[in-house]
Motif scaffolding. Structure first.
Motif, PDB file in Angstrom:
ATOM      1  N   MET A 175       0.850  -1.170   0.000  1.00  0.00           N
ATOM      2  CA  MET A 175       0.000   0.000   0.000  1.00  0.00           C
ATOM      3  C   MET A 175       0.901   1.240   0.000  1.00  0.00           C
ATOM      4  O   MET A 175       1.857   1.320   0.744  1.00  0.00           O
ATOM      5  N   THR A 176       0.583   2.190  -0.816  1.00  0.00           N
ATOM      6  CA  THR A 176       1.367   3.406  -0.928  1.00  0.00           C
ATOM      7  C   THR A 176       0.616   4.579  -0.298  1.00  0.00           C
ATOM      8  O   THR A 176      -0.568   4.459  -0.001  1.00  0.00           O
ATOM      9  N   ILE A 177       1.314   5.686  -0.099  1.00  0.00           N
ATOM     10  CA  ILE A 177       0.610   6.848   0.432  1.00  0.00           C
ATOM     11  C   ILE A 177      -0.127   7.539  -0.711  1.00  0.00           C
ATOM     12  O   ILE A 177       0.268   7.466  -1.862  1.00  0.00           O
ATOM     13  N   ALA A 178      -1.206   8.168  -0.353  1.00  0.00           N
ATOM     14  CA  ALA A 178      -2.033   8.883  -1.316  1.00  0.00           C
ATOM     15  C   ALA A 178      -2.063  10.352  -0.932  1.00  0.00           C
ATOM     16  O   ALA A 178      -1.846  10.706   0.227  1.00  0.00           O
ATOM     17  N   GLU A 179      -2.327  11.175  -1.910  1.00  0.00           N
ATOM     18  CA  GLU A 179      -2.515  12.590  -1.613  1.00  0.00           C
ATOM     19  C   GLU A 179      -3.787  12.726  -0.784  1.00  0.00           C
ATOM     20  O   GLU A 179      -4.684  11.885  -0.863  1.00  0.00           O
ATOM     21  N   PRO A 180      -3.867  13.774   0.021  1.00  0.00           N
ATOM     22  CA  PRO A 180      -5.001  13.924   0.940  1.00  0.00           C
ATOM     23  C   PRO A 180      -6.345  13.919   0.216  1.00  0.00           C
ATOM     24  O   PRO A 180      -6.465  14.451  -0.882  1.00  0.00           O
ATOM     25  N   GLU A 181      -7.304  13.296   0.858  1.00  0.00           N
ATOM     26  CA  GLU A 181      -8.676  13.261   0.330  1.00  0.00           C
ATOM     27  C   GLU A 181      -9.617  13.864   1.366  1.00  0.00           C
ATOM     28  O   GLU A 181      -9.577  13.490   2.543  1.00  0.00           O
ATOM     29  N   ALA A 182     -10.454  14.762   0.926  1.00  0.00           N
ATOM     30  CA  ALA A 182     -11.404  15.420   1.833  1.00  0.00           C
ATOM     31  C   ALA A 182     -12.322  14.398   2.505  1.00  0.00           C
ATOM     32  O   ALA A 182     -12.743  14.599   3.645  1.00  0.00           O
ATOM     33  N   ARG A 183     -12.622  13.309   1.843  1.00  0.00           N
ATOM     34  CA  ARG A 183     -13.552  12.316   2.386  1.00  0.00           C
ATOM     35  C   ARG A 183     -13.023  11.604   3.624  1.00  0.00           C
ATOM     36  O   ARG A 183     -13.785  11.037   4.393  1.00  0.00           O
ATOM     37  N   TRP A 184     -11.701  11.628   3.840  1.00  0.00           N
ATOM     38  CA  TRP A 184     -11.135  10.932   5.002  1.00  0.00           C
ATOM     39  C   TRP A 184     -11.716  11.456   6.308  1.00  0.00           C
ATOM     40  O   TRP A 184     -12.014  10.681   7.211  1.00  0.00           O
ATOM     41  N   ALA A 185     -11.862  12.759   6.413  1.00  0.00           N
ATOM     42  CA  ALA A 185     -12.412  13.337   7.653  1.00  0.00           C
ATOM     43  C   ALA A 185     -13.827  12.828   7.895  1.00  0.00           C
ATOM     44  O   ALA A 185     -14.184  12.475   9.026  1.00  0.00           O
ATOM     45  N   GLU A 186     -14.633  12.773   6.851  1.00  0.00           N
ATOM     46  CA  GLU A 186     -16.015  12.302   7.005  1.00  0.00           C
ATOM     47  C   GLU A 186     -16.061  10.813   7.327  1.00  0.00           C
ATOM     48  O   GLU A 186     -16.866  10.372   8.149  1.00  0.00           O
ATOM     49  N   LEU A 187     -15.207  10.023   6.696  1.00  0.00           N
ATOM     50  CA  LEU A 187     -15.152   8.589   7.001  1.00  0.00           C
ATOM     51  C   LEU A 187     -14.763   8.373   8.456  1.00  0.00           C
ATOM     52  O   LEU A 187     -15.345   7.528   9.148  1.00  0.00           O
ATOM     53  N   GLY A 188     -13.798   9.134   8.936  1.00  0.00           N
ATOM     54  CA  GLY A 188     -13.393   9.032  10.338  1.00  0.00           C
ATOM     55  C   GLY A 188     -14.515   9.455  11.276  1.00  0.00           C
ATOM     56  O   GLY A 188     -14.762   8.798  12.291  1.00  0.00           O
ATOM     57  N   ARG A 189     -15.189  10.541  10.932  1.00  0.00           N
ATOM     58  CA  ARG A 189     -16.294  11.030  11.767  1.00  0.00           C
ATOM     59  C   ARG A 189     -17.414   9.996  11.844  1.00  0.00           C
ATOM     60  O   ARG A 189     -17.923   9.696  12.927  1.00  0.00           O
ATOM     61  N   GLN A 190     -17.779   9.429  10.719  1.00  0.00           N
ATOM     62  CA  GLN A 190     -18.849   8.426  10.696  1.00  0.00           C
ATOM     63  C   GLN A 190     -18.458   7.172  11.477  1.00  0.00           C
ATOM     64  O   GLN A 190     -19.280   6.597  12.194  1.00  0.00           O
ATOM     65  N   ALA A 191     -17.209   6.743  11.344  1.00  0.00           N
ATOM     66  CA  ALA A 191     -16.753   5.563  12.078  1.00  0.00           C
ATOM     67  C   ALA A 191     -16.815   5.826  13.582  1.00  0.00           C
ATOM     68  O   ALA A 191     -17.243   4.951  14.352  1.00  0.00           O
ATOM     69  N   CYS A 192     -16.427   7.016  14.003  1.00  0.00           N
ATOM     70  CA  CYS A 192     -16.474   7.354  15.437  1.00  0.00           C
ATOM     71  C   CYS A 192     -17.907   7.350  15.946  1.00  0.00           C
ATOM     72  O   CYS A 192     -18.178   6.845  17.048  1.00  0.00           O
ATOM     73  N   ILE A 193     -18.829   7.869  15.159  1.00  0.00           N
ATOM     74  CA  ILE A 193     -20.244   7.876  15.550  1.00  0.00           C
ATOM     75  C   ILE A 193     -20.750   6.445  15.713  1.00  0.00           C
ATOM     76  O   ILE A 193     -21.433   6.119  16.682  1.00  0.00           O
ATOM     77  N   PRO A 237      -0.599  13.774   3.311  1.00  0.00           N
ATOM     78  CA  PRO A 237      -0.620  12.533   2.533  1.00  0.00           C
ATOM     79  C   PRO A 237      -0.626  11.356   3.503  1.00  0.00           C
ATOM     80  O   PRO A 237      -0.074  11.440   4.607  1.00  0.00           O
ATOM     81  N   ALA A 238      -1.262  10.274   3.099  1.00  0.00           N
ATOM     82  CA  ALA A 238      -1.402   9.143   4.019  1.00  0.00           C
ATOM     83  C   ALA A 238      -1.695   7.867   3.257  1.00  0.00           C
ATOM     84  O   ALA A 238      -2.179   7.901   2.129  1.00  0.00           O
ATOM     85  N   LYS A 239      -1.419   6.747   3.911  1.00  0.00           N
ATOM     86  CA  LYS A 239      -1.967   5.494   3.412  1.00  0.00           C
ATOM     87  C   LYS A 239      -3.470   5.637   3.568  1.00  0.00           C
ATOM     88  O   LYS A 239      -3.934   6.185   4.572  1.00  0.00           O
ATOM     89  N   PRO A 240      -4.245   5.181   2.603  1.00  0.00           N
ATOM     90  CA  PRO A 240      -5.703   5.345   2.719  1.00  0.00           C
ATOM     91  C   PRO A 240      -6.308   4.392   3.743  1.00  0.00           C
ATOM     92  O   PRO A 240      -7.077   3.491   3.430  1.00  0.00           O
ATOM     93  N   VAL A 241      -5.899   4.608   5.001  1.00  0.00           N
ATOM     94  CA  VAL A 241      -6.385   3.822   6.127  1.00  0.00           C
ATOM     95  C   VAL A 241      -6.893   4.799   7.174  1.00  0.00           C
ATOM     96  O   VAL A 241      -6.174   5.712   7.571  1.00  0.00           O
ATOM     97  N   ILE A 242      -8.126   4.609   7.593  1.00  0.00           N
ATOM     98  CA  ILE A 242      -8.699   5.452   8.631  1.00  0.00           C
ATOM     99  C   ILE A 242      -8.306   4.841   9.970  1.00  0.00           C
ATOM    100  O   ILE A 242      -8.825   3.791  10.350  1.00  0.00           O
ATOM    101  N   ASP A 243      -7.372   5.489  10.657  1.00  0.00           N
ATOM    102  CA  ASP A 243      -6.937   5.006  11.966  1.00  0.00           C
ATOM    103  C   ASP A 243      -7.836   5.605  13.038  1.00  0.00           C
ATOM    104  O   ASP A 243      -8.094   6.814  13.047  1.00  0.00           O
TER     105      ASP A 243
END
Length: 168
Positions: free
Chosen positions: A1-19, A40-46
């Motif tokens: 797995m490689t790092i990806a440029e930032p994606e705006a959707r990551w914040a929403e995915l993290g927020r939904q997972a926390c909920i 930039p990040a690996k596309p993994v929601i930690d």
């Protein structure tokens, strides 16, 4: 797995997972590079969650949400992984509530959010290491010194002593 440029959707995915996870834990937050806008990040929601005792984790409920326990060589921590239909991965780190306030992952995230120059240094290093080494151990090892420096600064800023960033 490689790092990806930032994606705006990551914040929403993290927020939904926390909920979704909030009813199962005393605390839960989105951590890691995907929790830092512009990183930039690996596309993994930690995610990091806490309970008073790790024996209180409801494995059945987590499994029903798609989280599967993973082997972890870290003391006082359970790690779960979930893979979504769109190949988004989630890593859930479950720790004890008595360690929550001083967790390096949370402190580093907050430090990066508050210090743009540190965020840029870390982003540049991640890109350089990925270009040079690709994903894997050399990439992770290459980040260690800067992660330690930034985490030490975050801990010092909160009156906490430095501790190693990698648990053993």
């Amino acid at each position: 797995m490689t790092i990806a440029e930032p994606e705006a959707r990551w914040a929403e995915l993290g927020r939904q997972a926390c909920i979704t996870l909030a009813p199962l834990f005393s605390a839960v937050e989105h951590i890691g590079s995907t929790a830092v806008p512009g990183m930039p990040a690996k596309p993994v929601i930690d995610l990091m969650a806490a309970l008073d005792d790790l024996d209180e984790v409801n494995d059945g409920a987590l499994e029903s949400l798609g989280y599967r326990i993973q082997p972890a060589d870290m003391p006082r921590r359970l790690v779960y992984r979930r893979e979504d239909y769109d190949s988004t991965a989630y890593h859930l780190h479950v720790v004890t509530m008595d360690t929550w306030a001083t967790r390096n992952e949370r402190l580093l995230r907050d430090y990066l959010l508050a210090h743009p120059e540190a965020r840029e240094r870390y982003a540049a290093l991640k890109r350089e290491l990925m270009d040079r080494h690709g994903p894997g151990e050399a990439y992770t090892r290459g980040k260690t010194a800067l992660i330690q420096e930034l985490t030490d600064a975050a801990r010092t800023g909160r009156g906490l002593p430095p501790i190693p960033v990698w648990e053993e």
